[in-house]
Enzyme design. Structure first.
Site, mmCIF file in Angstrom:
data_model
loop_
_atom_site.group_PDB
_atom_site.id
_atom_site.type_symbol
_atom_site.label_atom_id
_atom_site.label_comp_id
_atom_site.label_asym_id
_atom_site.label_seq_id
_atom_site.Cartn_x
_atom_site.Cartn_y
_atom_site.Cartn_z
ATOM 1 N N ARG A 13 -8.347 12.991 4.787
ATOM 2 C CA ARG A 13 -8.533 14.215 3.982
ATOM 3 C C ARG A 13 -9.688 14.053 3.007
ATOM 4 O O ARG A 13 -10.559 14.908 2.896
ATOM 5 C CB ARG A 13 -7.243 14.523 3.211
ATOM 6 C CG ARG A 13 -6.161 15.169 4.033
ATOM 7 C CD ARG A 13 -4.866 15.247 3.235
ATOM 8 N NE ARG A 13 -4.284 13.922 3.090
ATOM 9 C CZ ARG A 13 -3.330 13.442 3.868
ATOM 10 N NH1 ARG A 13 -2.815 14.193 4.813
ATOM 11 N NH2 ARG A 13 -2.862 12.224 3.713
ATOM 12 N N THR A 76 -9.700 4.604 -3.412
ATOM 13 C CA THR A 76 -8.389 4.291 -2.819
ATOM 14 C C THR A 76 -7.401 3.826 -3.889
ATOM 15 O O THR A 76 -7.772 3.085 -4.792
ATOM 16 C CB THR A 76 -8.581 3.197 -1.747
ATOM 17 O OG1 THR A 76 -9.465 3.711 -0.761
ATOM 18 C CG2 THR A 76 -7.274 2.792 -1.104
ATOM 19 N N THR A 77 -6.149 4.257 -3.754
ATOM 20 C CA THR A 77 -5.118 3.852 -4.720
ATOM 21 C C THR A 77 -4.002 3.093 -3.988
ATOM 22 O O THR A 77 -4.066 2.902 -2.771
ATOM 23 C CB THR A 77 -4.522 5.082 -5.430
ATOM 24 O OG1 THR A 77 -3.818 5.874 -4.465
ATOM 25 C CG2 THR A 77 -5.588 5.927 -6.102
ATOM 26 N N ALA A 99 -12.091 4.253 -9.693
ATOM 27 C CA ALA A 99 -11.342 5.256 -10.449
ATOM 28 C C ALA A 99 -10.191 5.798 -9.625
ATOM 29 O O ALA A 99 -10.357 6.131 -8.446
ATOM 30 C CB ALA A 99 -12.268 6.404 -10.850
ATOM 31 N N HIS A 132 2.567 15.479 -5.603
ATOM 32 C CA HIS A 132 1.538 15.451 -4.554
ATOM 33 C C HIS A 132 2.119 15.933 -3.230
ATOM 34 O O HIS A 132 3.336 15.975 -3.056
ATOM 35 C CB HIS A 132 0.987 14.027 -4.376
ATOM 36 C CG HIS A 132 0.010 13.652 -5.456
ATOM 37 N ND1 HIS A 132 0.429 13.178 -6.680
ATOM 38 C CD2 HIS A 132 -1.352 13.695 -5.507
ATOM 39 C CE1 HIS A 132 -0.641 12.944 -7.444
ATOM 40 N NE2 HIS A 132 -1.730 13.253 -6.755
ATOM 41 N N HIS A 133 1.213 16.209 -2.299
ATOM 42 C CA HIS A 133 1.566 16.664 -0.947
ATOM 43 C C HIS A 133 2.489 15.683 -0.218
ATOM 44 O O HIS A 133 2.546 14.503 -0.563
ATOM 45 C CB HIS A 133 0.281 16.873 -0.126
ATOM 46 C CG HIS A 133 -0.640 15.679 -0.146
ATOM 47 N ND1 HIS A 133 -0.528 14.640 0.740
ATOM 48 C CD2 HIS A 133 -1.667 15.359 -0.983
ATOM 49 C CE1 HIS A 133 -1.459 13.736 0.475
ATOM 50 N NE2 HIS A 133 -2.159 14.152 -0.576
ATOM 51 N N LYS A 136 1.301 12.011 1.173
ATOM 52 C CA LYS A 136 0.830 10.901 0.327
ATOM 53 C C LYS A 136 1.679 9.665 0.564
ATOM 54 O O LYS A 136 2.909 9.736 0.633
ATOM 55 C CB LYS A 136 0.866 11.318 -1.152
ATOM 56 C CG LYS A 136 0.265 10.257 -2.070
ATOM 57 C CD LYS A 136 -0.097 10.803 -3.429
ATOM 58 C CE LYS A 136 -0.599 9.720 -4.370
ATOM 59 N NZ LYS A 136 -1.841 9.077 -3.915
ATOM 60 N N GLY A 142 -2.203 6.969 -8.370
ATOM 61 C CA GLY A 142 -3.120 6.138 -9.157
ATOM 62 C C GLY A 142 -3.400 6.779 -10.513
ATOM 63 O O GLY A 142 -3.562 6.081 -11.527
HETATM 64 P P1 NAD Z 1 -5.679 9.997 4.490
HETATM 65 O O1 NAD Z 1 -4.477 9.283 5.005
HETATM 66 O O2 NAD Z 1 -5.883 11.437 4.824
HETATM 67 O O3 NAD Z 1 -7.006 9.221 4.951
HETATM 68 C C1 NAD Z 1 -7.181 7.847 4.918
HETATM 69 C C2 NAD Z 1 -8.166 7.489 6.027
HETATM 70 O O4 NAD Z 1 -8.484 6.105 5.883
HETATM 71 C C3 NAD Z 1 -7.585 7.681 7.431
HETATM 72 O O5 NAD Z 1 -8.510 8.353 8.267
HETATM 73 C C4 NAD Z 1 -7.350 6.259 7.893
HETATM 74 O O6 NAD Z 1 -7.468 6.113 9.327
HETATM 75 C C5 NAD Z 1 -8.461 5.519 7.164
HETATM 76 N N1 NAD Z 1 -8.243 4.072 7.071
HETATM 77 C C6 NAD Z 1 -7.070 3.391 6.941
HETATM 78 N N2 NAD Z 1 -7.305 2.070 6.941
HETATM 79 C C7 NAD Z 1 -8.646 1.905 7.082
HETATM 80 C C8 NAD Z 1 -9.481 0.772 7.183
HETATM 81 N N3 NAD Z 1 -8.989 -0.472 7.159
HETATM 82 N N4 NAD Z 1 -10.819 0.968 7.302
HETATM 83 C C9 NAD Z 1 -11.342 2.227 7.357
HETATM 84 N N5 NAD Z 1 -10.583 3.346 7.304
HETATM 85 C C10 NAD Z 1 -9.248 3.182 7.146
HETATM 86 O O7 NAD Z 1 -5.643 9.790 2.921
HETATM 87 P P2 NAD Z 1 -6.460 10.605 1.801
HETATM 88 O O8 NAD Z 1 -5.626 11.728 1.283
HETATM 89 O O9 NAD Z 1 -7.834 10.896 2.277
HETATM 90 O O10 NAD Z 1 -6.505 9.496 0.641
HETATM 91 C C11 NAD Z 1 -7.114 8.225 0.855
HETATM 92 C C12 NAD Z 1 -6.953 7.378 -0.399
HETATM 93 O O11 NAD Z 1 -7.669 7.979 -1.486
HETATM 94 C C13 NAD Z 1 -5.493 7.246 -0.882
HETATM 95 O O12 NAD Z 1 -5.312 5.954 -1.403
HETATM 96 C C14 NAD Z 1 -5.391 8.306 -1.970
HETATM 97 O O13 NAD Z 1 -4.385 8.044 -2.907
HETATM 98 C C15 NAD Z 1 -6.774 8.165 -2.587
HETATM 99 N N6 NAD Z 1 -7.235 9.332 -3.356
HETATM 100 C C16 NAD Z 1 -7.957 9.050 -4.482
HETATM 101 C C17 NAD Z 1 -8.504 10.077 -5.221
HETATM 102 C C18 NAD Z 1 -9.357 9.732 -6.415
HETATM 103 O O14 NAD Z 1 -9.885 10.649 -7.082
HETATM 104 N N7 NAD Z 1 -9.539 8.444 -6.722
HETATM 105 C C19 NAD Z 1 -8.304 11.413 -4.844
HETATM 106 C C20 NAD Z 1 -7.566 11.676 -3.691
HETATM 107 C C21 NAD Z 1 -7.044 10.617 -2.943
#
Ligand code: NAD
Length: 243
Positions: A13, A76-77, A99, A132-133, A136, A142
């Site tokens: 996402r 990533t969190t 962050a 959250h959705h 998650k 985080g």
């Molecule tokens: P998601 O599950 O939709 O996407 C994660 C993607 O990462 C997937 O496509 C997955 O296949 C891929 N992935 C998993 N392991 C991997 C690896 N070893 N190498 C490369 N790709 C890999 O999740 P999301 O909603 O996009 O969220 C991702 C992360 O970001 C979560 O930890 C979420 O909490 C965090 N997040 C942080 C913020 C922020 O502002 N810091 C905002 C939103 C989400």
């Protein structure tokens, strides 16, 4: 010359939101990788890596960035406190913005929470609620973890003060505990409330995200900022000049 980023977690996402924001902001995407792809090869072609993937992927990504001396924007969190401590030491070898939340509004919420915790003191019971959705994978978020850290710092409390939800005969609430409640459901992008409740009044600070674009645009702003910094770990407060 325009900045060229590598998106790690590109099929997720956030990965997709970063790709759209990059188009909007005129940032080049030199590579977009996900599970199983060759990150090293793609990273070599880019100026900075923007990561929103999985907490288990952070170590190898940082090792690669350090080996190639590439700046990192880490969103990533879900890391444990111990894991994060070790990863921070590794991240400090390159310019890195780490962050838990890249939105401007949330970063202001961090500053307001610090101020409110200091002014209101322990007579005001502090509780953090996040939603959250349903997809998650980690809890609390985080962002909630950072809000809790700020409250604990200001009140000089340790992590043992945290109460994750409550159940059963918990007894009366003490002034040295801080509650955290994680709600999950539907398509909620991210809601956070910090509540300070005393006898006779209650202050609630709430932020609601309705579009992932805010995180993506913030991460790209961080990417533009971090490329010209010396090695070290920064957060969004530095990028936005809020410190
Ligand atoms: P998601 O599950 O939709 O996407 C994660 C993607 O990462 C997937 O496509 C997955 O296949 C891929 N992935 C998993 N392991 C991997 C690896 N070893 N190498 C490369 N790709 C890999 O999740 P999301 O909603 O996009 O969220 C991702 C992360 O970001 C979560 O930890 C979420 O909490 C965090 N997040 C942080 C913020 C922020 O502002 N810091 C905002 C939103 C989400």
């Amino acid at each position: 010359m325009a900045l060229t980023i590598l998106i790690n977690g590109a099929k997720g996402r956030m990965g997709q939101a970063v790709a759209s924001a990059a188009k909007e902001m005129g940032v080049g995407v030199g590579g977009a990788v996900d599970v199983g792809d060759n990150v090293a090869e793609s990273l070599a072609r880019c100026d900075v890596v923007v990561d929103f993937s999985a907490h288990s992927a952070t170590r190898s990504l940082l090792e690669l960035a350090v080996a190639q001396r590439k700046p990192v924007v880490l969103g990533t969190t879900g890391h444990s406190a111990e894991e994060k401590k070790q990863l921070l030491a590794l991240a400090a070898n390159v310019p890195c913005v780490w962050a838990g939340n890249f939105s401007v509004g949330v970063n202001l919420l961090f500053a307001l929470t610090r101020r409110a915790s200091a002014v209101l003191g322990s007579d005001y019971d502090a509780e953090v609620i996040e939603m959250h959705h349903r997809f998650k994978k980690d809890a609390p978020s985080g962002t909630a973890a950072r809000l809790l850290e700020i409250i604990l710092e200001e009140r000089k409390l340790g992590a043992d003060a945290l109460r994750h939800g409550r159940e059963g005969i918990t007894g009366e609430r003490t002034s040295t505990e801080v509650g955290i409640h994680a709600l999950r459901g539907g398509d909620v992008v991210g809601d956070h409330t910090v509540m300070f409740a005393a006898l006779g009044e209650r202050l609630e600070l709430t932020h609601k995200a309705s579009d992932r674009g805010i995180f993506a645009r913030g991460a790209l702003r961080a990417a533009q900022w971090v490329v010209s910094r010396p090695p070290g770990v920064y957060d969004m407060q530095h990028v936005l000049g809020l410190t």
